[in-house]
Scaffold this motif. Sequence first.
Motif, PDB file in Angstrom:
ATOM      1  N   LEU A 209      68.149  47.841  37.920  1.00 34.29           N
ATOM      2  CA  LEU A 209      66.972  48.713  37.834  1.00 34.29           C
ATOM      3  C   LEU A 209      66.148  48.570  39.105  1.00 34.29           C
ATOM      4  O   LEU A 209      66.029  47.472  39.651  1.00 34.29           O
ATOM      5  N   ILE A 210      65.575  49.670  39.555  1.00 34.19           N
ATOM      6  CA  ILE A 210      64.611  49.617  40.666  1.00 34.19           C
ATOM      7  C   ILE A 210      63.225  49.905  40.072  1.00 34.19           C
ATOM      8  O   ILE A 210      63.106  50.653  39.094  1.00 34.19           O
ATOM      9  N   THR A 211      62.201  49.262  40.648  1.00 30.76           N
ATOM     10  CA  THR A 211      60.845  49.392  40.093  1.00 30.76           C
ATOM     11  C   THR A 211      59.859  49.834  41.163  1.00 30.76           C
ATOM     12  O   THR A 211      59.890  49.338  42.296  1.00 30.76           O
ATOM     13  N   ILE A 212      59.032  50.791  40.792  1.00 29.92           N
ATOM     14  CA  ILE A 212      57.904  51.230  41.634  1.00 29.92           C
ATOM     15  C   ILE A 212      56.636  50.701  40.979  1.00 29.92           C
ATOM     16  O   ILE A 212      56.471  50.840  39.765  1.00 29.92           O
ATOM     17  N   GLU A 213      55.746  50.061  41.766  1.00 34.15           N
ATOM     18  CA  GLU A 213      54.449  49.635  41.240  1.00 34.15           C
ATOM     19  C   GLU A 213      53.349  50.275  42.064  1.00 34.15           C
ATOM     20  O   GLU A 213      53.435  50.291  43.301  1.00 34.15           O
ATOM     21  N   VAL A 214      52.352  50.823  41.382  1.00 30.76           N
ATOM     22  CA  VAL A 214      51.179  51.355  42.076  1.00 30.76           C
ATOM     23  C   VAL A 214      49.937  50.666  41.517  1.00 30.76           C
ATOM     24  O   VAL A 214      49.735  50.605  40.303  1.00 30.76           O
ATOM     25  N   ASN A 215      49.137  50.053  42.407  1.00 30.34           N
ATOM     26  CA  ASN A 215      47.850  49.490  41.961  1.00 30.34           C
ATOM     27  C   ASN A 215      46.840  49.626  43.091  1.00 30.34           C
ATOM     28  O   ASN A 215      46.247  48.656  43.547  1.00 30.34           O
ATOM     29  N   LYS A 216      46.634  50.862  43.523  1.00 33.55           N
ATOM     30  CA  LYS A 216      45.735  51.161  44.636  1.00 33.55           C
ATOM     31  C   LYS A 216      44.301  50.751  44.280  1.00 33.55           C
ATOM     32  O   LYS A 216      43.920  50.738  43.104  1.00 33.55           O
ATOM     33  N   GLU A 217      43.520  50.433  45.331  1.00 35.29           N
ATOM     34  CA  GLU A 217      42.127  50.017  45.133  1.00 35.29           C
ATOM     35  C   GLU A 217      41.342  51.012  44.269  1.00 35.29           C
ATOM     36  O   GLU A 217      40.471  50.635  43.500  1.00 35.29           O
ATOM     37  N   ASP A 218      41.642  52.315  44.439  1.00 29.96           N
ATOM     38  CA  ASP A 218      40.825  53.317  43.713  1.00 29.96           C
ATOM     39  C   ASP A 218      41.407  53.635  42.343  1.00 29.96           C
ATOM     40  O   ASP A 218      40.958  54.551  41.666  1.00 29.96           O
ATOM     41  N   MET A 219      42.430  52.876  41.923  1.00 33.48           N
ATOM     42  CA  MET A 219      42.904  53.031  40.529  1.00 33.48           C
ATOM     43  C   MET A 219      42.048  52.096  39.687  1.00 33.48           C
ATOM     44  O   MET A 219      42.455  50.995  39.305  1.00 33.48           O
ATOM     45  N   LYS A 220      40.804  52.502  39.437  1.00 34.28           N
ATOM     46  CA  LYS A 220      39.837  51.653  38.728  1.00 34.28           C
ATOM     47  C   LYS A 220      38.837  52.515  37.973  1.00 34.28           C
ATOM     48  O   LYS A 220      38.704  53.707  38.251  1.00 34.28           O
ATOM     49  N   PHE A 221      38.163  51.904  37.033  1.00 35.01           N
ATOM     50  CA  PHE A 221      37.055  52.597  36.380  1.00 35.01           C
ATOM     51  C   PHE A 221      35.952  51.584  36.088  1.00 35.01           C
ATOM     52  O   PHE A 221      36.217  50.449  35.691  1.00 35.01           O
ATOM     53  N   SER A 222      34.726  51.983  36.423  1.00 32.75           N
ATOM     54  CA  SER A 222      33.558  51.128  36.153  1.00 32.75           C
ATOM     55  C   SER A 222      33.012  51.549  34.799  1.00 32.75           C
ATOM     56  O   SER A 222      32.693  52.735  34.605  1.00 32.75           O
ATOM     57  N   ALA A 223      32.927  50.602  33.864  1.00 32.77           N
ATOM     58  CA  ALA A 223      32.516  50.992  32.510  1.00 32.77           C
ATOM     59  C   ALA A 223      31.786  49.847  31.819  1.00 32.77           C
ATOM     60  O   ALA A 223      31.987  48.666  32.144  1.00 32.77           O
ATOM     61  N   ALA A 224      30.950  50.226  30.851  1.00 25.65           N
ATOM     62  CA  ALA A 224      30.285  49.249  29.988  1.00 25.65           C
ATOM     63  C   ALA A 224      31.072  49.171  28.686  1.00 25.65           C
ATOM     64  O   ALA A 224      31.702  50.153  28.264  1.00 25.65           O
ATOM     65  N   HIS A 225      31.045  48.007  28.071  1.00 27.47           N
ATOM     66  CA  HIS A 225      31.771  47.828  26.805  1.00 27.47           C
ATOM     67  C   HIS A 225      31.295  46.532  26.160  1.00 27.47           C
ATOM     68  O   HIS A 225      30.520  45.776  26.745  1.00 27.47           O
ATOM     69  N   PHE A 226      31.752  46.287  24.943  1.00 31.88           N
ATOM     70  CA  PHE A 226      31.585  44.959  24.338  1.00 31.88           C
ATOM     71  C   PHE A 226      32.813  44.698  23.473  1.00 31.88           C
ATOM     72  O   PHE A 226      33.241  45.571  22.719  1.00 31.88           O
TER      73      PHE A 226
END
Length: 166
Positions: A4-21
Amino acid sequence: MSSLITIEVNKEDMKFSAAHFTIFSATERERLHGHNFRVSMSISSPANRNGLAFSYKILKDKMRALCDELDEYTLLPAQSQYLALKHEGDAIVAHFNGETLWFAKSDCKLLPIPNTTVEAFATYLLDRFLHDDDFVSRYDIAQVEMKVSSGPGQWGSCIWREASDI
Ligand SMILES: Nc1nc2c(c(=O)[nH]1)N=C([C@H](O)[C@H](O)COP(=O)(O)OP(=O)(O)OP(=O)(O)O)CN2
């Protein structure tokens, strides 16, 4: 057995700022707070003679769009067994363990998840990715892993595998 070959993407802008508990039990929860959640996705497919699984630009565009949907909201779990949510005018009223919490409706996003944990976010984002378009059927995909982090060194993930591989 084919490799199997694998592609990984985790770019800096793959993010979300959110509030939670996070809710730990029927009587225990965190106070409302926020994170810059980071998202990473890995997709594996059988090696082929072209040496290209698919253009990972598709993944980056899709993940950025999914992160944007969650960015700058208070995220609430609509499927929690411990938190009751009601719409009252322009507010979301939450009831937890005898306490009432008020949120501005325009600041909130209710998600079909049981808790606002990194593992629940990863499961939700994986489900959106798999079901929003026919990517998996268009390409010969064996496995997709979605990971969400609430801070350095702590991640939750969810994995989908092609039925024949389980
Ligand atoms: N299984 C999970 N456990 C916890 C989660 C989660 O999503 N899944 N989330 C939390 C809290 O939301 C908390 O904000 C993060 O946990 P914490 O240990 O406080 O980590 P910090 O971001 O504060 O980073 P530190 O540097 O470790 O203080 C708790 N548990």
